[in-house]
Enzyme design. Structure first.
Site, PDB file in Angstrom:
ATOM      1  N   ARG A 184       5.140   4.655  -1.543  1.00 35.02           N
ATOM      2  CA  ARG A 184       4.595   3.442  -2.107  1.00 35.02           C
ATOM      3  C   ARG A 184       5.060   3.155  -3.471  1.00 35.02           C
ATOM      4  O   ARG A 184       4.714   4.058  -4.330  1.00 35.02           O
ATOM      5  CB  ARG A 184       2.917   3.554  -1.973  1.00 35.02           C
ATOM      6  CG  ARG A 184       2.287   2.480  -2.370  1.00 35.02           C
ATOM      7  CD  ARG A 184       0.622   2.830  -2.385  1.00 35.02           C
ATOM      8  NE  ARG A 184      -0.343   1.595  -2.744  1.00 35.02           N
ATOM      9  CZ  ARG A 184      -0.561   0.552  -2.042  1.00 35.02           C
ATOM     10  NH1 ARG A 184      -0.272   0.499  -0.909  1.00 35.02           N
ATOM     11  NH2 ARG A 184      -1.530  -0.320  -2.668  1.00 35.02           N
ATOM     12  N   GLN A 205       1.095  -3.307   6.743  1.00 40.76           N
ATOM     13  CA  GLN A 205       0.281  -4.106   6.494  1.00 40.76           C
ATOM     14  C   GLN A 205       0.578  -5.299   7.585  1.00 40.76           C
ATOM     15  O   GLN A 205      -0.691  -5.496   8.531  1.00 40.76           O
ATOM     16  CB  GLN A 205       0.147  -4.875   5.145  1.00 40.76           C
ATOM     17  CG  GLN A 205      -1.084  -5.887   5.079  1.00 40.76           C
ATOM     18  CD  GLN A 205      -2.479  -5.386   5.234  1.00 40.76           C
ATOM     19  OE1 GLN A 205      -2.796  -4.379   4.534  1.00 40.76           O
ATOM     20  NE2 GLN A 205      -3.062  -5.631   5.945  1.00 40.76           N
ATOM     21  N   CYS A 228      -5.647  -8.805   3.203  1.00 36.32           N
ATOM     22  CA  CYS A 228      -5.236  -7.507   3.158  1.00 36.32           C
ATOM     23  C   CYS A 228      -5.868  -6.441   2.170  1.00 36.32           C
ATOM     24  O   CYS A 228      -5.773  -5.132   2.325  1.00 36.32           O
ATOM     25  CB  CYS A 228      -3.701  -7.362   2.751  1.00 36.32           C
ATOM     26  SG  CYS A 228      -3.170  -8.064   1.451  1.00 36.32           S
ATOM     27  N   ARG A 269      -5.231  -0.451  10.057  1.00 37.15           N
ATOM     28  CA  ARG A 269      -4.474   0.144   9.145  1.00 37.15           C
ATOM     29  C   ARG A 269      -4.264   1.651   9.586  1.00 37.15           C
ATOM     30  O   ARG A 269      -3.127   2.153   9.749  1.00 37.15           O
ATOM     31  CB  ARG A 269      -4.619   0.283   7.431  1.00 37.15           C
ATOM     32  CG  ARG A 269      -4.489  -1.190   6.905  1.00 37.15           C
ATOM     33  CD  ARG A 269      -3.202  -1.585   7.012  1.00 37.15           C
ATOM     34  NE  ARG A 269      -2.192  -0.556   6.299  1.00 37.15           N
ATOM     35  CZ  ARG A 269      -1.842  -0.621   5.075  1.00 37.15           C
ATOM     36  NH1 ARG A 269      -2.631  -1.290   4.140  1.00 37.15           N
ATOM     37  NH2 ARG A 269      -1.207   0.507   4.414  1.00 37.15           N
ATOM     38  N   ASP A 323      -4.334 -12.974  -0.236  1.00 37.78           N
ATOM     39  CA  ASP A 323      -4.121 -12.063  -1.042  1.00 37.78           C
ATOM     40  C   ASP A 323      -4.413 -12.128  -2.581  1.00 37.78           C
ATOM     41  O   ASP A 323      -4.540 -13.293  -2.876  1.00 37.78           O
ATOM     42  CB  ASP A 323      -2.724 -11.536  -0.975  1.00 37.78           C
ATOM     43  CG  ASP A 323      -2.278  -9.875  -1.324  1.00 37.78           C
ATOM     44  OD1 ASP A 323      -3.220  -9.293  -1.840  1.00 37.78           O
ATOM     45  OD2 ASP A 323      -1.271  -9.794  -1.601  1.00 37.78           O
ATOM     46  N   HIS A 350       5.717  -5.096   2.576  1.00 37.65           N
ATOM     47  CA  HIS A 350       4.541  -4.489   3.124  1.00 37.65           C
ATOM     48  C   HIS A 350       4.445  -4.300   4.456  1.00 37.65           C
ATOM     49  O   HIS A 350       3.648  -4.897   5.171  1.00 37.65           O
ATOM     50  CB  HIS A 350       3.285  -4.884   2.472  1.00 37.65           C
ATOM     51  CG  HIS A 350       2.316  -3.866   2.437  1.00 37.65           C
ATOM     52  ND1 HIS A 350       2.129  -2.778   2.878  1.00 37.65           N
ATOM     53  CD2 HIS A 350       0.766  -4.120   1.860  1.00 37.65           C
ATOM     54  CE1 HIS A 350       1.133  -2.201   2.656  1.00 37.65           C
ATOM     55  NE2 HIS A 350       0.120  -2.761   1.988  1.00 37.65           N
TER      56      HIS A 350
END
Length: 307
Positions: free
Chosen positions: A102, A132, A262, A290, A222, A129
């Site tokens: 990440r 996601q 998200c 997730r 988001d 991402h």
């Protein structure tokens, strides 16, 4: 060797394979079964950015599969210049069966994938991402029964989440529309690459979410200022003021429309408290998935690595 540095890495049939494994593992978990499919396997996570869902989903996922997780902050791993990236990649690859990163830099993730000698997963970069977006598709399938032909309306910045969601739509035959202010739409270079890989993708951009919300099956948003953009917070809040997902916008969508985010959410900014708590919101099912998607991805990558 398979990696997931972005959704450009995988074919549409491979996306469906990952989703099928994730759904099957979720069903097993919910029935009380946890097969040790990854017994003895080591997953190493290296994060430059803080995380709740990403870190815990991979740690819980590998644990439920019988494996072990190691976590390092970027500084601990030497990402800030103490060692060459390719040296870090080779060292971690020697200890690990799978590496999850990440980071800010997409190039860093691609460099590690090139040199690690084991599967590498992009758990978020400034560009993409993918975990996601795969989770989002999984969640829509659960709630809508299908996704092909569905229209996903992303209200907000054309950021890493929006780009990955557009790619996911290309893989599964959904439609993608971005509603964002001028200056925050998807870049031409990305659009060209997207349309080159998915020439049949029905793709649109607009600066008016109300002009397109009447055809949306999913409304997604988001945060307006992501990690690393804190200095732009005031500027972005002003630019996105008319792009809040509130009950007025949600009620203008078809009755079956779902709301997704998200997370983390800034309630009162990009989304209101009422929308987060609305019966059409599937945000927390999305968050739980997730972990189930992480499990499916881990199993899929390690199966390919063993071939």
């Amino acid at each position: 060797m398979k990696h997931l540095t972005s959704l450009f890495d995988v074919t549409s049939s491979e996306v469906l394979e990952i989703l099928k494994i994730a759904a099957d593992l979720k069903a097993e978990t919910q029935s009380g079964k946890r097969q040790p499919l990854c017994a003895g396997k080591v997953l190493t996570q290296v994060f430059e950015k803080p995380s709740l869902r990403t870190r815990v989903s991979f740690e819980a996922g590998i644990s439920q599969l019988g494996g072990t997780s190691i976590f390092l902050h970027g500084k601990e791993a030497g990402l800030q210049g103490r060692e060459e990236i390719l040296d870090i990649a080779r060292v971690l690859g020697g200890y690990s069966d799978l590496i999850v990163l990440r980071t800010f830099s997409q190039q860093l993730i691609e460099t590690v994938a090139k040199h690690a000698g084991c599967p590498v997963v992009n758990a978020l970069s400034d560009d993409y991402h993918p975990c996601q977006a795969l989770t989002d598709v999984m969640t829509i399938l659960e709630h809508a029964g299908s996704i092909e032909g569905k229209e996903i309306l992303f209200v907000g910045d054309g950021n890493n989440v929006a780009k990955s969601l557009a790619l996911a739509c290309g893989h599964v035959g959904a439609k993608f529309t971005l509603a964002a202010p001028e200056g925050y739409l998807l870049a031409d270079e990305f659009i060209q690459r997207l349309q080159s890989q998915f020439p049949d993708l029905k793709f649109d951009q607009t600066t008016d979410p109300f002009a397109v919300v009447n055809r949306a099956d999913v409304i997604y948003t988001d945060v307006w200022a992501s990690m690393g953009q804190e200095e732009e917070k005031d500027q972005r809040s002003a630019a996105f003021a008319n792009f809040q997902v509130n009950l007025e916008l949600l009620d203008a969508a078809p009755g079956q429309a779902l709301f997704m985010h998200c997370l983390p959410a800034r309630r009162g900014l990009e989304v209101t408290e009422e929308v987060m708590n609305d019966s059409r919101s599937i945000v927390f099912e999305q968050a739980e998935n997730r972990m189930h998607l992480a499990k499916g991805l881990i199993v899929w990558l390690l199966e390919h690595a063993s071939k």
